[in-house]
Structure formats: C-alpha cells, structure tokens
Design a protein around this motif. Structure first.
Motif, mmCIF file in Angstrom:
data_model
loop_
_atom_site.group_PDB
_atom_site.id
_atom_site.type_symbol
_atom_site.label_atom_id
_atom_site.label_comp_id
_atom_site.label_asym_id
_atom_site.label_seq_id
_atom_site.Cartn_x
_atom_site.Cartn_y
_atom_site.Cartn_z
ATOM 1 N N CYS A 32 1.010 -1.327 -0.005
ATOM 2 C CA CYS A 32 0.031 0.005 -0.028
ATOM 3 C C CYS A 32 0.794 1.330 -0.061
ATOM 4 N N PHE A 34 0.305 4.131 1.053
ATOM 5 C CA PHE A 34 0.078 5.204 1.992
ATOM 6 C C PHE A 34 0.730 4.543 3.196
ATOM 7 N N CYS A 35 0.614 3.326 3.499
ATOM 8 C CA CYS A 35 1.211 2.831 5.049
ATOM 9 C C CYS A 35 2.262 1.918 4.777
ATOM 10 N N HIS A 69 -5.014 0.668 0.359
ATOM 11 C CA HIS A 69 -6.100 0.140 1.488
ATOM 12 C C HIS A 69 -7.327 0.941 1.564
ATOM 13 N N CYS A 72 -6.661 3.140 4.802
ATOM 14 C CA CYS A 72 -5.867 4.129 4.504
ATOM 15 C C CYS A 72 -6.561 5.302 3.556
#
Ligand code: ZN
Length: 94
Positions: A32, A34-35, A69, A72
């Motif tokens: 992902c 974002f994370c 996600h 996210c």
C-alpha cells in the motif's frame, strides 16, 4: 467511501480500481502506498489523491487515482508521502 463509477471507452461502468488498471496497464502493487504494508488485490481500493507540485509545493486542483487500502483511503485528507513508486491516473468524471 467513494463509490462513484466510471465509464470505460466501451461505455461500461467500471470502478475507480478498474479505471486505474485500464489506464496504467499495470498490476496493483502488493504494498500500500499510504502505509507501506502488504496489500492483497482484494483489499485494493481506488483512492482519490491530490498531488503536491515538486517546485511549487501547491496541491493540484486535479484529483488522481492510486490503489491503496480502504482504511488508508479513509485518512486520505491527510498529507502523505507515497511509500512506493506507482502510477497515478487523473480522475476524469463524465
Ligand atoms: Zn495502507
């Protein structure tokens, strides 16, 4: 959650997730952006983002789509730095 649908070139309704795939011809990343945690294809959601200009530091007025996600995506109002390199597709509503 964004549940808006897009039309592809055949006039069929497709999700933002599919829209990203159609335009990038890429597979979804397994991480992902974002994370930075692992992400399976089932978990992928088409996330709307704005891009910060490298020179101006200004946020784009246009929105772009990246896979990420769902959880996210829910926090996507917050600034983030992508954890991986990936394609962002301009979100064009019709
Ligand atoms: Zn994530």
């Amino acid at each position: 959650m964004r549940t808006k649908q897009m039309m592809n070139t055949l006039g069929q309704r497709v999700s933002w997730k599919k829209y990203w795939k159609i335009f990038t011809l890429q597979d979804f990343p397994n991480v992902c952006p974002f994370c930075g945690l692992p992400m399976s294809e089932d978990e992928v959601e088409g996330c709307h983002i704005k891009v910060k200009g490298r020179l101006t530091g200004e946020l784009s007025t246009k929105e772009y789509i990246i896979p990420g996600h769902h959880e996210c995506n829910m926090q996507s109002e917050r600034p983030f730095s992508a954890k991986i390199t990936l394609y962002a597709v301009e979100a064009i509503e019709r």
